[in-house]
Design a protein around this motif. Sequence first.
Motif, PDB file in Angstrom:
ATOM      1  N   ASP A  53      -6.166   5.297   0.719  1.00 54.21           N
ATOM      2  CA  ASP A  53      -7.321   4.799   1.450  1.00 54.21           C
ATOM      3  C   ASP A  53      -7.736   3.466   0.839  1.00 54.21           C
ATOM      4  OD1 ASP A  53      -9.439   4.626   3.015  1.00 54.21           O
ATOM      5  OD2 ASP A  53     -10.668   6.143   2.018  1.00 54.21           O
ATOM      6  N   ARG A  54      -8.133   2.523   1.686  1.00 52.56           N
ATOM      7  CA  ARG A  54      -8.582   1.216   1.188  1.00 52.56           C
ATOM      8  C   ARG A  54      -9.738   1.374   0.202  1.00 52.56           C
ATOM      9  NH1 ARG A  54     -10.721  -2.445  -1.097  1.00 52.56           N
ATOM     10  NH2 ARG A  54     -11.872  -4.156  -0.212  1.00 52.56           N
ATOM     11  N   SER A  55     -10.611   2.326   0.454  1.00 56.66           N
ATOM     12  CA  SER A  55     -11.798   2.470  -0.400  1.00 56.66           C
ATOM     13  C   SER A  55     -11.416   2.878  -1.824  1.00 56.66           C
ATOM     14  CB  SER A  55     -12.746   3.507   0.190  1.00 56.66           C
ATOM     15  OG  SER A  55     -12.057   4.733   0.325  1.00 56.66           O
ATOM     16  N   LYS A  56     -10.220   3.475  -1.997  1.00 57.58           N
ATOM     17  CA  LYS A  56      -9.809   3.894  -3.343  1.00 57.58           C
ATOM     18  C   LYS A  56      -9.170   2.744  -4.113  1.00 57.58           C
ATOM     19  CE  LYS A  56      -9.175   8.833  -2.467  1.00 57.58           C
ATOM     20  NZ  LYS A  56      -9.135   8.910  -0.997  1.00 57.58           N
ATOM     21  N   LEU A  57      -8.973   1.616  -3.438  1.00 57.59           N
ATOM     22  CA  LEU A  57      -8.293   0.489  -4.075  1.00 57.59           C
ATOM     23  C   LEU A  57      -9.295  -0.241  -4.963  1.00 57.59           C
ATOM     24  CD1 LEU A  57      -5.598  -1.091  -4.085  1.00 57.59           C
ATOM     25  CD2 LEU A  57      -6.546  -2.526  -2.313  1.00 57.59           C
ATOM     26  N   GLU A  58      -9.063  -0.207  -6.283  1.00 58.66           N
ATOM     27  CA  GLU A  58      -9.992  -0.843  -7.224  1.00 58.66           C
ATOM     28  C   GLU A  58      -9.580  -2.300  -7.448  1.00 58.66           C
ATOM     29  OE1 GLU A  58     -12.810  -0.039  -9.306  1.00 58.66           O
ATOM     30  OE2 GLU A  58     -13.021   1.246  -7.568  1.00 58.66           O
ATOM     31  N   LEU A  59     -10.365  -3.232  -6.945  1.00 58.08           N
ATOM     32  CA  LEU A  59     -10.042  -4.648  -7.150  1.00 58.08           C
ATOM     33  C   LEU A  59     -11.061  -5.236  -8.115  1.00 58.08           C
ATOM     34  CD1 LEU A  59      -9.358  -5.520  -3.435  1.00 58.08           C
ATOM     35  CD2 LEU A  59      -7.672  -5.209  -5.225  1.00 58.08           C
ATOM     36  N   PRO A  60     -10.582  -6.082  -9.075  1.00 62.62           N
ATOM     37  CA  PRO A  60     -11.499  -6.582 -10.095  1.00 62.62           C
ATOM     38  C   PRO A  60     -12.635  -7.422  -9.529  1.00 62.62           C
ATOM     39  CG  PRO A  60      -9.240  -7.346 -10.473  1.00 62.62           C
ATOM     40  CD  PRO A  60      -9.216  -6.536  -9.237  1.00 62.62           C
ATOM     41  N   GLN A  61     -12.382  -8.187  -8.456  1.00 67.53           N
ATOM     42  CA  GLN A  61     -13.458  -9.049  -7.949  1.00 67.53           C
ATOM     43  C   GLN A  61     -13.373  -9.119  -6.435  1.00 67.53           C
ATOM     44  OE1 GLN A  61     -12.757 -12.741  -9.868  1.00 67.53           O
ATOM     45  NE2 GLN A  61     -10.556 -12.494  -9.807  1.00 67.53           N
ATOM     46  N   GLU A  62     -14.517  -8.973  -5.793  1.00 74.68           N
ATOM     47  CA  GLU A  62     -14.501  -8.993  -4.336  1.00 74.68           C
ATOM     48  C   GLU A  62     -15.520  -9.961  -3.761  1.00 74.68           C
ATOM     49  OE1 GLU A  62     -14.182  -5.195  -2.277  1.00 74.68           O
ATOM     50  OE2 GLU A  62     -13.718  -4.265  -4.191  1.00 74.68           O
ATOM     51  N   ALA A  63     -16.257 -10.661  -4.643  1.00 73.83           N
ATOM     52  CA  ALA A  63     -17.318 -11.544  -4.136  1.00 73.83           C
ATOM     53  C   ALA A  63     -16.748 -12.638  -3.242  1.00 73.83           C
ATOM     54  CB  ALA A  63     -18.078 -12.166  -5.300  1.00 73.83           C
ATOM     55  N   ASN A  64     -15.533 -13.090  -3.588  1.00 76.46           N
ATOM     56  CA  ASN A  64     -14.978 -14.217  -2.835  1.00 76.46           C
ATOM     57  C   ASN A  64     -13.625 -13.828  -2.262  1.00 76.46           C
ATOM     58  OD1 ASN A  64     -15.503 -16.849  -2.035  1.00 76.46           O
ATOM     59  ND2 ASN A  64     -14.034 -17.666  -3.479  1.00 76.46           N
ATOM     60  N   LEU A  65     -13.488 -12.536  -1.947  1.00 81.31           N
ATOM     61  CA  LEU A  65     -12.175 -12.013  -1.553  1.00 81.31           C
ATOM     62  C   LEU A  65     -12.078 -11.842  -0.042  1.00 81.31           C
ATOM     63  CD1 LEU A  65      -9.467 -10.668  -2.631  1.00 81.31           C
ATOM     64  CD2 LEU A  65     -10.637  -8.512  -2.306  1.00 81.31           C
ATOM     65  N   SER A  83       0.861  -1.185   0.000  1.00 82.47           N
ATOM     66  CA  SER A  83       0.000   0.000   0.000  1.00 82.47           C
ATOM     67  C   SER A  83       0.895   1.232   0.000  1.00 82.47           C
ATOM     68  CB  SER A  83      -0.883   0.001   1.238  1.00 82.47           C
ATOM     69  OG  SER A  83      -0.077  -0.034   2.401  1.00 82.47           O
ATOM     70  N   LYS A  84       0.482   2.231  -0.745  1.00 85.93           N
ATOM     71  CA  LYS A  84       1.236   3.489  -0.716  1.00 85.93           C
ATOM     72  C   LYS A  84       0.811   4.250   0.518  1.00 85.93           C
ATOM     73  CE  LYS A  84       1.512   3.896  -5.751  1.00 85.93           C
ATOM     74  NZ  LYS A  84       0.665   2.767  -6.134  1.00 85.93           N
ATOM     75  N   GLU A  85       1.727   5.059   1.029  1.00 87.97           N
ATOM     76  CA  GLU A  85       1.407   5.805   2.250  1.00 87.97           C
ATOM     77  C   GLU A  85       0.221   6.726   1.984  1.00 87.97           C
ATOM     78  OE1 GLU A  85       3.476   8.813   5.417  1.00 87.97           O
ATOM     79  OE2 GLU A  85       3.761   9.043   3.275  1.00 87.97           O
ATOM     80  N   GLY A  86      -0.718   6.709   2.921  1.00 84.91           N
ATOM     81  CA  GLY A  86      -1.836   7.658   2.792  1.00 84.91           C
ATOM     82  C   GLY A  86      -2.930   7.207   1.839  1.00 84.91           C
TER      83      GLY A  86
END
Length: 1286
Positions: free
Chosen positions: A353-365, A348-351
Amino acid sequence: MSGTNATSGAAPCRFAHYFVICGIDTETGLEPDELAGENFEQSPLKRTFKSKVLAHYPENVEWNPFDQDAVNMLCMPKGLSFRTQADSREPQFHSFLITREDGSRTYGFVHTFYEEVTSPQICSAMQTLYQMHQAENPSSATPSSSSSSSMDSLASSLDEADPPSSSSCRSAACGGYDASRDTLYVSKALCLITPMPFMHGCRRFLSQMHRAVTAASPPPLPLESYVHNILYEVPLPPPGRSLKFHGVYEPIVCQRPGPGELPLADFPLGQTFTLLGIENLVQLFNCTLLEMQILLYSQDYQRLMTVAEGITTLLFPFQWQHVYVPILPASLLHFLDAPVPYLMGLQSKEGTDRSKLELPQEANLCFVDIDNHCIELPEDFPQFPNKPEFIQELSEVLLRYGISPVGGAPPTSVPTTTTTPGSVSTRHPGLKSQQALRELEDDGRNGNLGGEQLAVLELLQGNTTLERLQALAKRTGVRVEALRGVGGEGEGQGGRTAVEEEELRNAKLNVQLREVFASRFTTMFADYEAFVIQSAPDLESWLTNREQMHNFDKASFLSDQPEPYLPFLSHFIETQMFATFIDNKIMSQWEEKEPLLRVFDGRIDKARLYNVRAPSLRSSNYQRCTVLKESAQAIEQRMMKIDHTAIHPHLLDMKIGQGKYEQGFFPKLQSDVLSVGPTNNNRWSNRTATAQRRKDRHRQQTEHLTLDNDLKEKYMQEARSLGKNLRQPKLSDLSPAVIAQTNWKFVEGLLKECRMKTKRMLVEKMGREAVELGHGEANITGLEENTLIASLCDLLERIWSHGLQVKQGKSALWSHLLHYQAREEKLEQQQAESPVSNGPERRKSESSIGMPSLRASVIQDMRHIQSMGEIKTDVGRARAWIRLSLEKKLLSQHLKQLLSRQALTKKLYKRYAFLRCEEEKEQFLFHLLSLNTVDYFCFTSVFTTIMIPYRAVIIPIKKLSNAMTTSNPWVCVSGELGDSGVRQITKNILEMTFDCQNLGKLTTVQLGHDNSGLLAKWLVDCVMVRNEITGHTYKFPCGRWLGKGVDDGSLERVLIGELALPNADEDFGRGCRTPDMQHSPGQTRRVSITSMGGRGYKPTSAQIQEAIGEAVNSICKHFHKPEKERGSLTILLCGEVGLVGALELFFHNGFKSARLFQKTVFVWDFVEKAVAYMESADQMGDMQETAEPMGLTCVSLCHYVSAINSSPRNIGKDGKFQLLVCLGARDRLLIQWLPLLVECPVIQRMYEESALLRDRTTVNALIAVLQTLHDFPITLEASLVKGIDL
C-alpha cells in the motif's frame, strides 16, 4: 537527454558497446541478497538471490569502461527469481541507464526470460530451503490465492494474473516446491549496452536472440555471429539518416534525427500519456521544471524508465541537472534521503500500500503512482502558463493517433514474439462496466479513467452478449481498442510489417508531442538572448569568477513578460537547469555550442524570420505549434528510404563443436571470437577514422586558444552549482566510507545553497543600493520576493529532512518543532511559578513608552500558526512559521533556539545529518542572520484573511493638565487591506486590544471622542498600534488638541502612521532594518520643514517651493514603481513630508493669522470666505460675465467646500483643508481652484503683500508642478473621505 554527449569526442560510433549475460552462477550456488531486503517469512521461491554477470563481450571498451556491479544491479534490480512449471514464465523487457560523473549517459536494454535449472545442487538446495520454511511456518502450506509470480524480479504489473485454476491445488501454485514433481526455472537476462537510446531496435534484436534459443530448429548462424555483428559491424546511424541491420530472423531499422531536429528519444511517449493521463503528465512536467523531488512508483521497471525518460525528453532545451536514477535498486534506498532535487523510480512490491511507504521527506515531493494512474503533488506551486490551451493542443495530437487523452491503461501494442498477455484478468468481467461507471462517479483517480475502461464502458452498457465477448477477448489477450482497428496513418504501407508500422506510428507521435512542448519554450524564451549578460573577456576569467557574476538580467526579463506567465517564470529562472542553460549560452562564445542549445537557437532564429515578434511580445495569447506535419514527414521519409545498410551477420572463424544448440538454453558463447572486432576494412570505420583525425587536429588547434582541459573541467565542476557532482550515485561501491563521503557532499552542498539563496534575497531586497555596491541587477517585484522565500522554505525542509532517524509527518521541520514544543511545555509546567523568567521581561516593558514589549518565543509563534484554521497541513504550517519568523527578524534566533536542545537533535537525527555537523550548522545560522538587515512582510502579505490581535495605546501629553478627559474616546485603525471599524475605548484607560481580520500594513488611525462631560478637551501626543503576531509597531503622531473651542475645534483627527523602529534592547540580535520604501535608500532622511513650521520657525519661500517639489516628486516615483512595490499613497499625500503639509506651508506664507478677538484664524477660514464671496457674487450676477469654464470651476469649488462642511464628521479646520487638497488632487481640480482663490478680493484682507499666494509667477510655477499629478490615477483611502457626499 539524448545521449548525444555520450558519443562525442573520442567515442567511435558503434551501435552497441557490450553484450552482457546475467543469471545464476552454478559455482557459488544460492546466495541470499541481503541488500534487497531479505524476508525469511516468505517462501524460498519468493525470496531474492544474488545474480552474477556470467559473461560480457568485449572484456572492456576504452571509452566506456565496464561497470560490472552497476550493470548486474540494473539488469536484475531485485536479484534472481525462481519459478516452477505452474507459474507464468513470460519473458520481460526493461531498460536502464547509467549516468557517468561528467553527466554523459549509457543505456542498457534487458530481455529477461526463464531457463530450466539443470544443476542438481541448486534444485536440492531449493528443496531444503522449502522444507525448512515449511517446518518454521506450517501455516504457509495452506493454499494462497496469490501466485508465486509476485516475487518476480520484473513482475510486470501486466502479467500478475491469478494462478491458473487447474493447478491452484498443486504445491507449486501455493509457492511450494517439490524437486521430484516440479521443474525449477530461474531468470536469466540478455543485455545490450549502447551509447544512444535506440530502445525499439535493441528490444527487437534481443527478442530475436531469445527466439533463436527457444525455437524448435537452430538459428541460421551460430549466435556468436549475431552478437559479433551488432557489437562490431553495426554503426550508429549518422545524424539525419536511417540504418538497417539484421537480427536473427528479421531486419531491424532505426533512425537518428538530423542536426536541426529534436534529439533522439525512442521511448514511447504515447505510453507515458496513456499511463498517467494528460492532466497528470502536465503537472508532473511542471514539477520537473521547478526541480522538485520526483519519485516514480510502479511494479514494472520498463514503465519507470518510460515515464522518466519521457519526462526528461520533454524538457528540451533544458536538461535535468540533479540526481537521476529511473530505476533505484533495492540496495540504494538510502538515496531517497538525499536533500537535493531528484528524479528516481522505485519498484513497488505487489500488494504494498502507498500509505506504508516510508519516505524521508515529502514536503517538496511529487509522488507518481504509475500503476494506479495517480499523482500526489506538493502544496502551493505555480501552474504552467496557458495550461488549458496547452492540454487542448496535446489532446488533439493524441486523438489523431487514437489515444485517449484521459489515460489510465497501458496502450495497445502490436503483438510481437515477446508480448506480455493482455491485461490483468478479472474474475467478474460482467462487473467491469459497473466498476468503470463507479470510478467515473467517484473520480478516485484524479479524473483519469483508463483508456481501456473507457472503451469498455462505451461498448458494454447494458449489453450481455458484448459482455461475454469482452470476457472472451480478455482471456485471449485481445483488447477492446484493438477490435476497432486503428485505421488511419497508412497501415501496412510500403511493404512494412505490422511491427514496423507500430514503430513508425510511435516515432511520429513522439516527435509531434515533443514539438508541442518545445514550441512552448520557443514562445516563452524567444527573447532570452537579450537578457544574457556577457561580461567576461575570456573563458578562463568567466570560469574563475562564475559564482560572483550575474549571467542573466532576471528583473528586466520578468518585467518584459505577460502578467499570467510571471508566477511560473519567476520560479523557473531560479532553477539549476535554467542557470546551466544560460551558462552554456555564455560559453558558446568561446567553444562549440552545446547540441540542445544549437537546435533551440536555430528555432528561435527561424521563428524570427517568419514572424517579427515585436507586436506580440507581451501577449499571453497561446501560439500553437506550426511544425507538426513537417516533423512527422521527416521521420516517415527516413523510414521509407533506408540510407545505410549494415554488413550482414556472417560465419566467424570459430572452433567447431562448442556452444552446441540445445532448445530452451542460452549457450556459452566463444569469448575469443567476440573479444575483438574485425580489422579496419569496412567502410564506416574508415570513414569515422578520417573524421576522428580531422576532429583531433581541430582539437589540438583549439587547445592552444583555450585553457588546459583538466583545469577547465575542474573549474566547470566547481562552477556548476549544487547537485551536479551528485547527479548519479556510484552504484558499484556501497562501502560505509563512500556513503559517508556522499553525505558529506550533501552537507557541503546544502550550506553552499543556503549561502547563495540568502545572498540573492539580500541583493534583491536592497535594490538600487546593492547595485551601486556592485551586486548586479536592481529592483525586485513582490512576486519574485515570494519566489525566493518559497525556495528558502524548500531549502529549510530539505535540510531538516537530511539524516532523519524516523520520519514523522510530511514536514520534517514542523515535526521537530512539535517535539520541541512538547518538551518546552512540559518544562513550563514543572517551573510554572519560577519568577526568574519574568525578570527581564518586566524591565523591558518599563523602558518602552506605553507599549509592553513582546517576548521572542518559538512556542508563541508556533501557537499563532496552530490557531490559524486556514492552514490544513504540516507543510503549510512550517512554511507559515518560517514566513512569520522572517518577518519578525527572528528566523536565525528561533532556529538556533530549536537546535540548542542537543539531546532532542541527537534523538531525531543520525550522526551524519546536516543539523549535527556543528561548524556547518553555525555557518548556516549566520547566513540566515544576515536576512535581518532587510524588512520582509512575507507573512502579513500572504495570509490576508486571518484574524489578528492588535493592541492600540493612546499616549497623551502628560505635562499639560488635560491629559485626562471625561469624554468617551474611540479609535478606527486602517491598513492596506481594510479597517477595524470604530472601537470604543474605556475612559481614561487609553489602551485596548481587539481582534480583526488582517489589515496589512497600517496606514491611518482615526481618533476622536464624543465631547461629553466637563473636561471634554484632550491633548494627544501620538497613538501606537501593534500587530500582536508579527510584532510590527506603528506610530501615528498627533501633538494636537481634540475638543470644541480649542485648537481648530476638531473632535476627530485622521493620523498618518509609519512603522516604528524597535527599541535597542527589544531588537537584540535582530540587526537593523532597511530604509523606508518612500525614501531612496542612499539618502539620509530630509528634515521635515512642516514639523518646524508650528514652532515659531518660518521657512523661506525657497524651502517651501522645494518641499512642494519633493512631495510631488515622491508621488510621481510612487506611480512609476511596479504596483506590488508601491508603499502607502496616504503617507505621500498627508504624511509628515506629504503634499498637504507642503501646500499648508504655501498657504501660511504671509497669512495674517493674528488673533482677532482672541480667536485664531486658519487657512480654511480664508477658503470659506473666498467661497462665500463667490456665492454672493454669483447671486448678484457678477459672475455672469466670467468665461464659461471659470464659472464651472467656481461651482465645483463651492460644491466641494459645502460637501466637506456638511459632512457628519467632526473634523477640524485643518482636517477640512487636508480633505479639500486630497479631493482636488484626486479629481484633478487643484490647478483650476488656485487661480480662483488668487483672484478673489478676500486675499487682500487676509494676506500680506509679500505672500507667495499673491505672487503670480510663483502661483503659475506651483500650477505647473501640480499639473504633473494629472498623469496618475490617485485613489484615496476610505478613512480620508468617509462621510463626504459629492
